[in-house]
Scaffold this motif. Structure first.
Motif, PDB file in Angstrom:
ATOM      1  N   TYR A   1      -3.380   1.239  -4.315  1.00 50.19           N
ATOM      2  CA  TYR A   1      -4.438   1.040  -3.324  1.00 50.19           C
ATOM      3  C   TYR A   1      -4.630  -0.420  -2.930  1.00 50.19           C
ATOM      4  O   TYR A   1      -5.707  -0.815  -2.496  1.00 50.19           O
ATOM      5  CB  TYR A   1      -5.764   1.583  -3.857  1.00 50.19           C
ATOM      6  CG  TYR A   1      -5.806   3.092  -3.857  1.00 50.19           C
ATOM      7  CD1 TYR A   1      -6.086   3.775  -2.681  1.00 50.19           C
ATOM      8  CD2 TYR A   1      -5.571   3.824  -5.015  1.00 50.19           C
ATOM      9  CE1 TYR A   1      -6.121   5.155  -2.658  1.00 50.19           C
ATOM     10  CE2 TYR A   1      -5.608   5.204  -5.008  1.00 50.19           C
ATOM     11  CZ  TYR A   1      -5.884   5.869  -3.824  1.00 50.19           C
ATOM     12  OH  TYR A   1      -5.922   7.227  -3.804  1.00 50.19           O
ATOM     13  N   GLY A   2      -3.600  -1.234  -3.135  1.00 48.66           N
ATOM     14  CA  GLY A   2      -3.778  -2.643  -2.794  1.00 48.66           C
ATOM     15  C   GLY A   2      -2.444  -3.267  -2.471  1.00 48.66           C
ATOM     16  O   GLY A   2      -1.492  -2.586  -2.115  1.00 48.66           O
TER      17      GLY A   2
ATOM     18  N   SER B   1     -11.793  -3.027   0.891  1.00 48.06           N
ATOM     19  CA  SER B   1     -12.533  -1.780   1.155  1.00 48.06           C
ATOM     20  C   SER B   1     -13.346  -1.938   2.423  1.00 48.06           C
ATOM     21  O   SER B   1     -13.885  -3.005   2.707  1.00 48.06           O
ATOM     22  CB  SER B   1     -13.503  -1.465   0.017  1.00 48.06           C
ATOM     23  OG  SER B   1     -12.814  -1.371  -1.192  1.00 48.06           O
TER      24      SER B   1
ATOM     25  N   ASN C   1      -5.630  -0.333   3.693  1.00 44.21           N
ATOM     26  CA  ASN C   1      -4.422  -1.145   3.509  1.00 44.21           C
ATOM     27  C   ASN C   1      -4.700  -2.605   3.861  1.00 44.21           C
ATOM     28  O   ASN C   1      -4.977  -2.929   5.019  1.00 44.21           O
ATOM     29  CB  ASN C   1      -3.315  -0.586   4.404  1.00 44.21           C
ATOM     30  CG  ASN C   1      -1.970  -1.235   4.121  1.00 44.21           C
ATOM     31  OD1 ASN C   1      -1.906  -2.243   3.418  1.00 44.21           O
ATOM     32  ND2 ASN C   1      -0.913  -0.647   4.659  1.00 44.21           N
TER      33      ASN C   1
ATOM     34  N   GLU D   1      -7.301  -5.969  -3.141  1.00 42.90           N
ATOM     35  CA  GLU D   1      -7.749  -4.742  -2.464  1.00 42.90           C
ATOM     36  C   GLU D   1      -8.780  -5.066  -1.387  1.00 42.90           C
ATOM     37  O   GLU D   1      -9.572  -6.001  -1.542  1.00 42.90           O
ATOM     38  CB  GLU D   1      -8.408  -3.772  -3.469  1.00 42.90           C
ATOM     39  CG  GLU D   1      -7.419  -3.120  -4.407  1.00 42.90           C
ATOM     40  CD  GLU D   1      -8.088  -2.142  -5.376  1.00 42.90           C
ATOM     41  OE1 GLU D   1      -9.315  -1.889  -5.228  1.00 42.90           O
ATOM     42  OE2 GLU D   1      -7.382  -1.647  -6.281  1.00 42.90           O
TER      43      GLU D   1
ATOM     44  N   THR E   1     -13.789  -7.182  -0.897  1.00 45.31           N
ATOM     45  CA  THR E   1     -12.427  -7.457  -1.373  1.00 45.31           C
ATOM     46  C   THR E   1     -12.452  -7.612  -2.893  1.00 45.31           C
ATOM     47  O   THR E   1     -13.470  -8.002  -3.480  1.00 45.31           O
ATOM     48  CB  THR E   1     -11.844  -8.738  -0.744  1.00 45.31           C
ATOM     49  OG1 THR E   1     -12.803  -9.802  -0.865  1.00 45.31           O
ATOM     50  CG2 THR E   1     -11.516  -8.536   0.725  1.00 45.31           C
TER      51      THR E   1
ATOM     52  N   TRP F   1       0.837  -1.187   0.000  1.00 52.57           N
ATOM     53  CA  TRP F   1       0.000   0.000   0.000  1.00 52.57           C
ATOM     54  C   TRP F   1       0.881   1.248   0.000  1.00 52.57           C
ATOM     55  O   TRP F   1       1.840   1.329   0.748  1.00 52.57           O
ATOM     56  CB  TRP F   1      -0.853  -0.067   1.263  1.00 52.57           C
ATOM     57  CG  TRP F   1      -1.705   1.104   1.580  1.00 52.57           C
ATOM     58  CD1 TRP F   1      -1.368   2.162   2.372  1.00 52.57           C
ATOM     59  CD2 TRP F   1      -3.043   1.331   1.174  1.00 52.57           C
ATOM     60  NE1 TRP F   1      -2.413   3.021   2.473  1.00 52.57           N
ATOM     61  CE2 TRP F   1      -3.468   2.544   1.747  1.00 52.57           C
ATOM     62  CE3 TRP F   1      -3.947   0.619   0.355  1.00 52.57           C
ATOM     63  CZ2 TRP F   1      -4.746   3.061   1.564  1.00 52.57           C
ATOM     64  CZ3 TRP F   1      -5.218   1.131   0.182  1.00 52.57           C
ATOM     65  CH2 TRP F   1      -5.603   2.335   0.770  1.00 52.57           C
TER      66      TRP F   1
ATOM     67  N   LYS G   1     -14.430   2.670   1.324  1.00 51.04           N
ATOM     68  CA  LYS G   1     -13.105   3.289   1.167  1.00 51.04           C
ATOM     69  C   LYS G   1     -12.035   2.211   1.147  1.00 51.04           C
ATOM     70  O   LYS G   1     -12.052   1.294   1.973  1.00 51.04           O
ATOM     71  CB  LYS G   1     -12.817   4.250   2.332  1.00 51.04           C
ATOM     72  CG  LYS G   1     -13.352   5.652   2.081  1.00 51.04           C
ATOM     73  CD  LYS G   1     -13.064   6.552   3.268  1.00 51.04           C
ATOM     74  CE  LYS G   1     -11.622   7.015   3.319  1.00 51.04           C
ATOM     75  NZ  LYS G   1     -11.418   7.959   4.457  1.00 51.04           N
ATOM     76  N   LYS G   2     -11.086   2.354   0.202  1.00 53.16           N
ATOM     77  CA  LYS G   2     -10.018   1.364   0.144  1.00 53.16           C
ATOM     78  C   LYS G   2      -9.091   1.534   1.349  1.00 53.16           C
ATOM     79  O   LYS G   2      -8.748   2.656   1.721  1.00 53.16           O
ATOM     80  CB  LYS G   2      -9.225   1.537  -1.158  1.00 53.16           C
ATOM     81  CG  LYS G   2     -10.036   1.067  -2.362  1.00 53.16           C
ATOM     82  CD  LYS G   2      -9.350   1.337  -3.667  1.00 53.16           C
ATOM     83  CE  LYS G   2     -10.301   0.957  -4.812  1.00 53.16           C
ATOM     84  NZ  LYS G   2      -9.729   1.253  -6.134  1.00 53.16           N
TER      85      LYS G   2
ATOM     86  N   TYR H   1     -17.396  -4.620   4.558  1.00 53.23           N
ATOM     87  CA  TYR H   1     -16.161  -5.095   3.922  1.00 53.23           C
ATOM     88  C   TYR H   1     -16.398  -5.616   2.500  1.00 53.23           C
ATOM     89  O   TYR H   1     -17.394  -6.298   2.233  1.00 53.23           O
ATOM     90  CB  TYR H   1     -15.536  -6.224   4.749  1.00 53.23           C
ATOM     91  CG  TYR H   1     -14.958  -5.743   6.056  1.00 53.23           C
ATOM     92  CD1 TYR H   1     -13.746  -5.062   6.093  1.00 53.23           C
ATOM     93  CD2 TYR H   1     -15.635  -5.959   7.254  1.00 53.23           C
ATOM     94  CE1 TYR H   1     -13.222  -4.617   7.288  1.00 53.23           C
ATOM     95  CE2 TYR H   1     -15.120  -5.510   8.462  1.00 53.23           C
ATOM     96  CZ  TYR H   1     -13.911  -4.850   8.465  1.00 53.23           C
ATOM     97  OH  TYR H   1     -13.384  -4.399   9.651  1.00 53.23           O
TER      98      TYR H   1
END
Ligand code: ZN
Length: 324
Positions: free
Chosen positions: A203-204, A288, A295, A286, A247, A188, A292-293, A245
């Protein structure tokens, strides 16, 4: 005018003398004596009353002393209740709510302030007005805090009831087998983009792995997207886990689930590939939370010890270029 006679012994002459008074003298003499009696009597009563309480006064004084002692006993009781309540609130915020990963109960709900009409208007004008209005205010405060605390516990109970489901749903493992923790190609943060050749926020997390390596669902959930694209994420899957959540698994060579399918943590959902904007076979992963994304490295607590986690973070940090 008639006269009153009175015999009186004269010690000087040693004779009994007869003295005569007029009616006026007699009345005057009587009035004067009555006056003295009234004066002495009244002042005695007043003095006595001043010096000694009447039985009724004594009962009332005892009553007032009793009430005053009760007021201070109640003050002490309230002090004790407040300190117990302080303790419960701290435990609620710092332990119960933390265990279930939720925020402390909001202060404005715990202590909304009194406001509104003057509650103590009816108490004004007495010697003990201040004591009683203090008590009233403090009891009202304790009541409010108890109601708020009870609502907070309702929430905690609800969290506890869904806790197991939540624990199973949170994406809490790595999406590929990574025993030696060497698979992390990029983490990240700002990374050099391999295709656009510029610094871009990544972002991932990229896991380098040979094409065909199994990719796992990282938490229980439902597959909400299975897509095939020649750019960007390439062949990718999105899983919704509930509790906010989601992914995403990108650049797959093959997807092994369909949209709407329920999956459990650890289930194989596809195979690593090099599709979309990607320079080498890898999985771009990723996480979220609430749209929001975040880490993904913070979510591997189920299959990493703190030491392993540290190594993983270091490996993710040193890679300056993402595979995207
Ligand atoms: Zn990536």
């Amino acid at each position: 005018m008639s006269r009153f006679k009175k015999s009186k012994f004269n010690p000087e002459t040693l004779q009994i003398e007869v003295i005569s008074y007029s009616v006026k003298d007699y009345v005057w003499w009587s009035l004067r004596n009555i006056g003295w009696i009234v004066l002495v009597g009244t002042s005695s009563i007043l003095l006595f009353d001043f010096a000694f309480d009447s039985p009724k006064d004594r009962v009332q004084s005892r009553e007032i002393a009793f009430l005053e002692s009760q007021i201070s006993r109640l003050e002490n009781d309230i002090d004790e209740m407040v300190s117990v309540l302080d303790n419960i609130e701290v435990r609620d915020d710092a332990i119960y709510r933390t265990i279930f990963g939720t925020d402390p109960y909001p202060e404005y709900r715990r202590n909304p302030g009194i406001g509104g009409a003057d509650r103590n208007r009816a108490l004004r004008g007495y010697d003990h007005t201040d004591d009683i209005s203090d008590l009233t205010v403090r009891v009202a405060e304790v009541q409010r805090r108890l109601v708020a605390q009870s609502r907070s516990f309702d929430e905690v109970i609800e969290l506890a009831n869904t806790h197991e489901e939540r624990l199973n749903s949170i994406p809490a493992i790595q999406p590929v087998r990574n025993y030696d923790l060497k698979r992390v190609a990029s983490g990240w943060g700002n990374r050099f983009h391999p295709i656009y050749k510029v610094m871009k926020f990544h972002y991932g997390m990229d896991f380098s792995a040979p094409t065909g390596t199994e990719i796992f669902a990282t938490g229980d959930g439902v597959v909400v997207k299975v897509r095939r694209s020649y750019t960007g994420y390439g062949r990718h899957i999105v899983i919704q886990h509930g509790f906010g959540y989601e992914t995403l698994y990108a650049h797959m060579s093959k997807t092994l689930v369909v949209k709407g399918q329920k999956v459990i943590r650890g289930e194989t959902i596809g195979l690593v590939g090099n599709t979309g904007t990607s320079v080498a076979p890898h999985l771009h992963y990723e996480v979220s939370k609430d749209g929001k994304k975040v880490n993904p490295a913070h979510y591997y607590f189920n299959d990493l010890t703190p030491a392993q986690y540290e190594i993983l973070l270091q490996n993710a940090e040193v890679a300056h270029q993402s595979f995207d």
